[in-house]
Scaffold this motif. Structure first.
Motif, PDB file in Angstrom:
ATOM      1  N   ARG A 240      46.977   1.267  19.637  1.00 20.19           N
ATOM      2  CA  ARG A 240      48.184   0.634  19.881  1.00 20.19           C
ATOM      3  C   ARG A 240      48.134  -0.112  21.025  1.00 20.19           C
ATOM      4  N   LEU A 241      47.641   0.353  22.131  1.00 16.03           N
ATOM      5  CA  LEU A 241      47.661  -0.381  23.383  1.00 16.03           C
ATOM      6  C   LEU A 241      46.890  -1.601  23.446  1.00 16.03           C
ATOM      7  N   SER A 242      45.747  -1.579  22.787  1.00 17.65           N
ATOM      8  CA  SER A 242      44.844  -2.608  22.408  1.00 17.65           C
ATOM      9  C   SER A 242      45.419  -3.924  21.782  1.00 17.65           C
ATOM     10  N   SER A 243      46.277  -3.554  20.796  1.00 21.84           N
ATOM     11  CA  SER A 243      47.064  -4.576  20.074  1.00 21.84           C
ATOM     12  C   SER A 243      48.109  -5.081  20.923  1.00 21.84           C
ATOM     13  N   GLN A 244      48.940  -4.107  21.744  1.00 20.90           N
ATOM     14  CA  GLN A 244      49.998  -4.569  22.547  1.00 20.90           C
ATOM     15  C   GLN A 244      49.524  -5.644  23.518  1.00 20.90           C
ATOM     16  N   VAL A 245      48.350  -5.464  24.043  1.00 19.72           N
ATOM     17  CA  VAL A 245      47.821  -6.098  25.266  1.00 19.72           C
ATOM     18  C   VAL A 245      47.026  -7.288  24.741  1.00 19.72           C
ATOM     19  N   MET A 246      46.395  -7.372  23.686  1.00 26.00           N
ATOM     20  CA  MET A 246      45.568  -8.631  23.068  1.00 26.00           C
ATOM     21  C   MET A 246      46.692  -9.639  22.440  1.00 26.00           C
ATOM     22  N   PHE A 247      47.706  -9.103  21.906  1.00 30.25           N
ATOM     23  CA  PHE A 247      48.514 -10.018  21.159  1.00 30.25           C
ATOM     24  C   PHE A 247      49.925 -10.286  21.957  1.00 30.25           C
ATOM     25  N   HIS A 248      50.023  -9.817  23.249  1.00 30.69           N
ATOM     26  CA  HIS A 248      51.227 -10.261  24.308  1.00 30.69           C
ATOM     27  C   HIS A 248      51.305 -11.749  24.149  1.00 30.69           C
TER      28      HIS A 248
ATOM     29  N   TRP B  54      49.158 -14.187  26.562  1.00 30.47           N
ATOM     30  CA  TRP B  54      47.926 -14.979  26.319  1.00 30.47           C
ATOM     31  C   TRP B  54      47.916 -16.325  25.247  1.00 30.47           C
ATOM     32  N   GLN B  55      49.065 -16.508  24.621  1.00 30.27           N
ATOM     33  CA  GLN B  55      49.305 -17.533  23.659  1.00 30.27           C
ATOM     34  C   GLN B  55      48.802 -18.877  23.988  1.00 30.27           C
ATOM     35  N   ASP B  56      48.834 -19.220  25.219  1.00 27.88           N
ATOM     36  CA  ASP B  56      48.373 -20.767  25.767  1.00 27.88           C
ATOM     37  C   ASP B  56      47.186 -20.607  26.508  1.00 27.88           C
ATOM     38  N   ARG B  57      46.449 -19.369  26.613  1.00 32.01           N
ATOM     39  CA  ARG B  57      45.412 -19.393  27.303  1.00 32.01           C
ATOM     40  C   ARG B  57      44.014 -19.284  26.429  1.00 32.01           C
ATOM     41  N   GLY B  58      42.967 -19.486  26.986  1.00 31.54           N
ATOM     42  CA  GLY B  58      41.756 -19.590  26.168  1.00 31.54           C
ATOM     43  C   GLY B  58      41.159 -18.178  26.252  1.00 31.54           C
ATOM     44  N   THR B  59      39.697 -17.984  25.637  1.00 29.81           N
ATOM     45  CA  THR B  59      39.011 -16.793  25.557  1.00 29.81           C
ATOM     46  C   THR B  59      38.729 -16.152  26.589  1.00 29.81           C
ATOM     47  N   ALA B  60      38.358 -17.098  27.760  1.00 29.43           N
ATOM     48  CA  ALA B  60      37.818 -16.538  28.965  1.00 29.43           C
ATOM     49  C   ALA B  60      38.974 -15.800  29.555  1.00 29.43           C
ATOM     50  N   ALA B  61      40.234 -16.229  29.491  1.00 34.13           N
ATOM     51  CA  ALA B  61      41.522 -15.311  30.144  1.00 34.13           C
ATOM     52  C   ALA B  61      41.391 -13.952  29.318  1.00 34.13           C
ATOM     53  N   ARG B  62      41.020 -14.032  27.993  1.00 35.27           N
ATOM     54  CA  ARG B  62      41.153 -12.670  27.263  1.00 35.27           C
ATOM     55  C   ARG B  62      39.975 -11.851  27.488  1.00 35.27           C
ATOM     56  N   ALA B  63      38.696 -12.448  27.943  1.00 36.65           N
ATOM     57  CA  ALA B  63      37.623 -11.673  28.227  1.00 36.65           C
ATOM     58  C   ALA B  63      37.763 -10.729  29.739  1.00 36.65           C
ATOM     59  N   ALA B  64      38.842 -11.457  30.250  1.00 39.92           N
ATOM     60  CA  ALA B  64      39.023 -10.306  31.549  1.00 39.92           C
ATOM     61  C   ALA B  64      39.994  -9.275  31.282  1.00 39.92           C
ATOM     62  N   LEU B  65      40.761  -9.335  30.139  1.00 40.67           N
ATOM     63  CA  LEU B  65      41.530  -8.219  29.801  1.00 40.67           C
ATOM     64  C   LEU B  65      40.923  -6.897  29.870  1.00 40.67           C
ATOM     65  N   PHE B  66      39.824  -6.388  29.805  1.00 39.73           N
ATOM     66  CA  PHE B  66      39.361  -4.969  29.795  1.00 39.73           C
ATOM     67  C   PHE B  66      38.473  -5.006  30.901  1.00 39.73           C
ATOM     68  N   THR B  67      38.587  -5.794  31.809  1.00 40.55           N
ATOM     69  CA  THR B  67      37.775  -5.613  33.288  1.00 40.55           C
ATOM     70  C   THR B  67      38.628  -4.803  34.059  1.00 40.55           C
ATOM     71  N   PRO B  68      38.243  -3.576  34.740  1.00 37.89           N
ATOM     72  CA  PRO B  68      39.210  -2.795  35.548  1.00 37.89           C
ATOM     73  C   PRO B  68      39.865  -3.547  36.565  1.00 37.89           C
ATOM     74  N   ARG B  69      41.067  -3.391  36.655  1.00 34.37           N
ATOM     75  CA  ARG B  69      41.975  -4.095  37.796  1.00 34.37           C
ATOM     76  C   ARG B  69      41.134  -4.003  38.947  1.00 34.37           C
ATOM     77  N   ARG B  70      40.568  -3.040  39.386  1.00 33.05           N
ATOM     78  CA  ARG B  70      40.325  -2.736  40.869  1.00 33.05           C
ATOM     79  C   ARG B  70      39.156  -3.643  41.331  1.00 33.05           C
TER      80      ARG B  70
END
Length: 73
Positions: free
Chosen positions: A36-44, A47-63
């Motif tokens: 559920r969280l993956s869907s919420q994050v991936m389809f927020h 990200w609509q106007d951003r490329g795949t590089a921005a999405r690749a950073a999604l699951f990089t730990p924040r710290r």
């Protein structure tokens, strides 16, 4: 560069916490929550106007994610 919306940042943090819990305890409810969280994050809409590089950073730990020259969050 626009800042990350609060709801997206919160969902990412929950995703990481759930992933860590799932690594320790293989439970169906944790797997479902992670999906559920993956869907919420991936389809927020953020990200609509951003490329795949921005999405690749999604699951990089924040710290360890870079936020600017020479700075990590």
């Amino acid at each position: 560069m626009r800042s990350t919306p609060e709801d997206l940042a919160h969902a990412q943090e929950e995703w990481h916490a759930t992933y860590r819990q799932l690594a320790e305890h293989q439970r169906t409810e944790l797997r479902r929550r992670l999906i559920r969280l993956s869907s919420q994050v991936m389809f927020h809409p953020y990200w609509q106007d951003r490329g795949t590089a921005a999405r690749a950073a999604l699951f990089t730990p924040r710290r360890t994610r870079r936020v600017g020259p020479g700075r990590a969050s």
